[in-house]
Design an enzyme around this catalytic site. Sequence first.
Site, PDB file in Angstrom:
ATOM      1  N   TRP A  15       0.839  -1.199   0.000  1.00  0.00           N
ATOM      2  CA  TRP A  15       0.000   0.000   0.000  1.00  0.00           C
ATOM      3  C   TRP A  15       0.878   1.255   0.000  1.00  0.00           C
ATOM      4  CZ3 TRP A  15      -5.300   0.530  -0.141  1.00  0.00           C
ATOM      5  CH2 TRP A  15      -6.042  -0.656  -0.056  1.00  0.00           C
TER       6      TRP A  15
ATOM      7  N   HIS B  44      -0.534  -5.923   6.278  1.00  0.00           N
ATOM      8  CA  HIS B  44      -1.412  -6.001   5.110  1.00  0.00           C
ATOM      9  C   HIS B  44      -0.628  -6.106   3.808  1.00  0.00           C
ATOM     10  CE1 HIS B  44      -4.901  -5.245   7.697  1.00  0.00           C
ATOM     11  NE2 HIS B  44      -4.038  -4.516   8.380  1.00  0.00           N
TER      12      HIS B  44
ATOM     13  N   HIS C  50      -3.136 -11.867   3.224  1.00  0.00           N
ATOM     14  CA  HIS C  50      -3.356 -11.584   4.649  1.00  0.00           C
ATOM     15  C   HIS C  50      -4.834 -11.645   5.011  1.00  0.00           C
ATOM     16  CE1 HIS C  50      -4.018  -7.682   2.651  1.00  0.00           C
ATOM     17  NE2 HIS C  50      -4.836  -7.422   3.665  1.00  0.00           N
TER      18      HIS C  50
ATOM     19  N   GLU D 120      -7.456 -11.446   1.902  1.00  0.00           N
ATOM     20  CA  GLU D 120      -7.138 -10.614   0.738  1.00  0.00           C
ATOM     21  C   GLU D 120      -5.805 -11.009   0.108  1.00  0.00           C
ATOM     22  OE1 GLU D 120      -9.495  -6.547   2.101  1.00  0.00           O
ATOM     23  OE2 GLU D 120      -7.433  -6.850   2.798  1.00  0.00           O
TER      24      GLU D 120
ATOM     25  N   HIS E 264      -9.087  -3.785  12.324  1.00  0.00           N
ATOM     26  CA  HIS E 264      -8.448  -3.021  11.256  1.00  0.00           C
ATOM     27  C   HIS E 264      -9.277  -1.795  10.874  1.00  0.00           C
ATOM     28  CE1 HIS E 264      -6.191  -2.081   7.719  1.00  0.00           C
ATOM     29  NE2 HIS E 264      -7.086  -2.551   6.856  1.00  0.00           N
TER      30      HIS E 264
ATOM     31  N   HIS F  56     -16.077  -3.512   3.973  1.00  0.00           N
ATOM     32  CA  HIS F  56     -15.508  -4.122   5.175  1.00  0.00           C
ATOM     33  C   HIS F  56     -16.536  -4.149   6.303  1.00  0.00           C
ATOM     34  CE1 HIS F  56     -11.546  -3.495   3.265  1.00  0.00           C
ATOM     35  NE2 HIS F  56     -11.037  -4.300   4.185  1.00  0.00           N
TER      36      HIS F  56
ATOM     37  N   ASP G   2      -7.713  -9.701   7.348  1.00  0.00           N
ATOM     38  CA  ASP G   2      -8.066  -8.495   8.103  1.00  0.00           C
ATOM     39  C   ASP G   2      -8.794  -8.897   9.374  1.00  0.00           C
ATOM     40  OD1 ASP G   2      -7.078  -6.831   6.155  1.00  0.00           O
ATOM     41  OD2 ASP G   2      -9.035  -6.180   5.400  1.00  0.00           O
TER      42      ASP G   2
END
Length: 210
Positions: free
Chosen positions: A17, A47, A51, A170, A57, A158, A53
């Site tokens: 990210w 992340h 991974h 994810e 998160h 989410h 969540d």
Amino acid sequence: MTWIDISQPLNSKIGHWPGDTPFSYETVYTKEQTGSVNIGKITTSLHSGTHVDAPFHFDDRGPKINELDINLFIGPARVIDMTDQLQISRETVSRYNLDGVTRLLIKTAVPNKPEIFTEKIVPLDPDCGAFLKEKGIFLIGVDVPSVDQLDSKDMAAHHALYKNGVHILENIMLDEIEPGDYDLVALPLPIEGADGSPVRAVIKKRGSGE
């Protein structure tokens, strides 16, 4: 058939990210230094790569990763191919046979290139949350970094999934995986108080034996 690894490899080339902590590994102490063993150290966002969540998160009151039931991440799963769909919504997902499914892995048109952090994904519409609950699905896996648009701030998908008891896996790799029923193992690490965890996600075709 043997187990198939659907995890992104963790190395210095893996995409992450923007602005988040990149993955790195180094051998901090060599066998020559210690006289017996090599000892390594990793630095990473939770992340990066494949991974899970934790609800914490995106919800300050949500469970941490070590508080989740490990049985959520072990068991039968169905892979569906949505590469011809422009959206993942109640309407489009309902076109697939999901009878008896509890874990759903979705293949999209985004190619699995772990070294590139994709800039465009097919996100989930929030209306998927209630639909998946109706079907009895409690885990969803996607082959992209997020179930929401990458620039989302409200994280609507989410929250809708969590509200309906659906957990999130994810960045799985499904490019070479055919639709069908598999056994899944994707265990997060028991990192106390954490908002997520890298996983080694593997699948095996159901009925294929050992």
